[in-house]
Motif scaffolding. Structure first.
Motif, PDB file in Angstrom:
ATOM      1  N   PHE A  46       0.915  -1.142   0.009  1.00  0.00           N
ATOM      2  CA  PHE A  46      -0.024  -0.109  -0.199  1.00  0.00           C
ATOM      3  C   PHE A  46       0.909   1.225  -0.164  1.00  0.00           C
ATOM      4  CE2 PHE A  46      -2.784  -3.349   1.406  1.00  0.00           C
ATOM      5  CZ  PHE A  46      -3.700  -3.385   0.314  1.00  0.00           C
ATOM      6  N   ASP A  47       2.289   1.183   0.299  1.00  0.00           N
ATOM      7  CA  ASP A  47       2.879   2.242   0.303  1.00  0.00           C
ATOM      8  C   ASP A  47       3.238   2.325  -1.516  1.00  0.00           C
ATOM      9  OD1 ASP A  47       5.094   4.357   1.084  1.00  0.00           O
ATOM     10  OD2 ASP A  47       6.300   3.230  -0.035  1.00  0.00           O
ATOM     11  N   LEU A  48       3.353   1.538  -2.080  1.00  0.00           N
ATOM     12  CA  LEU A  48       3.344   1.665  -3.687  1.00  0.00           C
ATOM     13  C   LEU A  48       2.176   2.229  -4.278  1.00  0.00           C
ATOM     14  CD1 LEU A  48       4.566   1.001  -6.326  1.00  0.00           C
ATOM     15  CD2 LEU A  48       3.600  -1.495  -6.176  1.00  0.00           C
ATOM     16  N   LEU A  49       1.110   1.719  -3.621  1.00  0.00           N
ATOM     17  CA  LEU A  49      -0.412   2.335  -4.136  1.00  0.00           C
ATOM     18  C   LEU A  49      -0.233   4.077  -3.845  1.00  0.00           C
ATOM     19  CD1 LEU A  49      -3.038   2.467  -5.277  1.00  0.00           C
ATOM     20  CD2 LEU A  49      -3.826   1.650  -3.035  1.00  0.00           C
ATOM     21  N   PHE A  50       0.209   4.083  -2.557  1.00  0.00           N
ATOM     22  CA  PHE A  50       0.142   5.551  -2.044  1.00  0.00           C
ATOM     23  C   PHE A  50       0.954   6.467  -2.916  1.00  0.00           C
ATOM     24  CE2 PHE A  50       1.542   8.358   1.626  1.00  0.00           C
ATOM     25  CZ  PHE A  50       0.722   9.520   1.300  1.00  0.00           C
TER      26      PHE A  50
END
Length: 490
Positions: A50-54
């Protein structure tokens, strides 16, 4: 880069075009850790996913409010309604205040996330700091007729809810199957049905984490916190809710039921779940002896590890698998990832040494299209990384004079490659990341190689060869170039 971002929505079981409710603003909620133990591999995957998504949403120009909660009350040992509170139990064993346990392990989690280069969320609410909001949510559910009181506790009435709304639509669980397969647990006779879940639990005398409520001195159920805090910070309807696949049932299923019961509609447009990880093909678990903390990974102290693995190796390895696929950790796979990461970072460093020509024999559009088409396809990071590796070959060919690139294309290539590697994938070259000792080592190696160049110019080949050979012995690979030298750590 134009192109529609598609996200696999667990709720509909298909990829859908991502259309924010209020563009350019995006509301993202992700279930964070229960802070009662050291951060482990199971914490790394959702954090990196979800860091990648962010990062990617921000790269596309969205203003993202990223909320990641801290569970510090209500998560019981056996399921949502039985056993000891995990943090309360830890506090009793170590003779500490529960919030001392929470603070210690929250700090440990944050330290691990920094090492993994995971960006901090916009808001990081604690369950214990939102008791009032959770009590208010219970009242709404009770007023709507989907909850009942029993011996000072409040339970969600799944059967009553299912008569109006479909329970189990996220996980595919059918209420009839739950009725047939759910056993009655000890201490749950106060429930009407064994599959009902606690919204508020009356605290037993020995329970040290408790708050006053209209029903009893007690504590909120585990599922309640996310519904209350996501609504508070992102509104009654928000864009994306994420978490590990292990949370799909019962946690996220219960979240949907709670929010729908209180508000009359589900709060989430897109549900995203990362898949699980295994260790040498087995599910991670303390009983199997393969439970590995992040600290053990970073220092190589676990018995299953052949060596220590740096945080960026762990991050890169995680991104090499699609977030919806199973991720299997092994020494062989991690060692391969370590080499691949070094190859990528070396190429990024080589970019700064390229010299522009009048013409280009490479097509930079292929890099841009390949990377962003992959990321737009449900964050397909492994395909994006494979495109980058294709361009590692091109970068090396340009450096060796086998290909040419114009000044304009070189500027674009550097921007796209570095943005993807460092800003979107969130990788970092730890060997030069502000470490004074590492920088000093690099300066010393460069000084020795400049002395070697002077020795070669003086035809002192014995000294030249000795410097090269001694550097090779300590793991420094020297590469002679027409106009100087290059080197890398083996």
């Amino acid at each position: 880069m134009e192109g529609k971002l598609q996200i696999y929505n667990t709720l509909t079981r298909k990829k859908e075009d991502f259309i924010p409710i209020n563009p350019p603003h995006v509301g993202l909620y992700v279930c964070g850790p229960t802070v009662y133990g050291d951060p482990h591999l199971g914490h790394a995957r959702p954090a990196i996913t979800f860091d990648l998504l962010f990062r990617y949403l921000k790269n596309r120009g969205y203003k993202v409010r990223y909320v990641r909660n801290i569970t510090d009350v209500g998560h019981l040992e056996n399921d949502a309604d039985s056993g000891d509170d995990k943090i309360g139990k830890k506090a009793r064993l170590e003779e500490l205040e529960p919030m001392e346990v929470v603070q210690y392990y929250t700090n440990r989690y944050h330290d691990a996330m920094k090492l993994l280069n995971v960006l901090p969320p916009s808001i990081e609410p604690h369950a214990s700091g939102h008791i009032i909001e959770q009590i208010d949510l219970v009242k709404k559910i009770q007023d709507a007729g989907f909850a009942y009181e029993s011996q000072g506790s409040i339970y969600f009435d799944v059967e009553a809810y299912n008569r109006k709304y479909p329970y189990g639509k996220l996980s595919g669980r059918i209420l009839d199957d739950l009725q047939a397969n759910t056993r009655e647990l000890d201490g749950q006779s106060e429930k009407r049905n064994s599959f009902d879940f606690a919204l508020w639990k009356k605290a037993q005398p020995e329970h040290i984490m408790r708050w006053p409520s209209p029903w009893s001195d007690g504590f909120p159920g585990w599922h309640l916190e996310c519904s209350a805090m996501s609504t508070k910070y992102l509104g009654e309807k928000f864009d994306i809710h994420g978490g590990g696949m292990d949370l799909m049932f019962p946690h996220h299923e219960c979240e949907i039921a709670q929010s729908t019961a209180a508000l009359g509609h589900d709060s989430v447009n897109y549900w995203m779940h990362n898949n699980m990880l295994t260790i040498n093909g087995q599910k991670m678990g303390k009983s199997l002896g393969n439970f590995i903390t992040l600290e053990e990974l970073f220092n190589g102290s676990h018995k299953l590890l052949e060596q220590a693995y740096g945080p960026m190796t762990i991050r890169f390895f995680t991104l090499q698998a699609h977030y919806r696929s199973t991720l299997d950790f092994s020494n062989e796979a991690l060692q391969a990832a370590e080499k691949g990461l070094q190859r990528l970072l070396t190429a990024a460093n080589t970019l700064s040494k390229l010299k522009a020509s009048d013409v280009s024999t490479v097509n930079v559009d292929e890099l841009e299209t390949g990377v962003f088409d992959a990321l737009n396809d449900d964050l397909n990071s492994p395909i994006a990384i494979s495109v980058l590796f294709d361009w590692v070959r091109n970068i090396n060919s340009i450096y060796d004079g086998k290909e040419k690139i114009s000044a304009a294309d070189l500027e674009r290539l550097s921007s796209i490659f570095n943005t993807t590697v460092f800003e979107i994938l969130g990788l970092r070259d730890d060997s030069i990341a502000g470490d004074t000792k590492s920088n000093l080592t690099a300066d010393l190696i460069n000084m020795l190689l400049n002395i070697r160049m002077q020795a070669k110019a003086n035809k002192d080949f014995a000294t030249s060869d000795k410097i090269r050979d001694e550097l090779n012995k300590i793991g420094v690979i020297v590469k002679d170039r027409k106009d100087g030298f290059d080197w890398e750590i083996a």
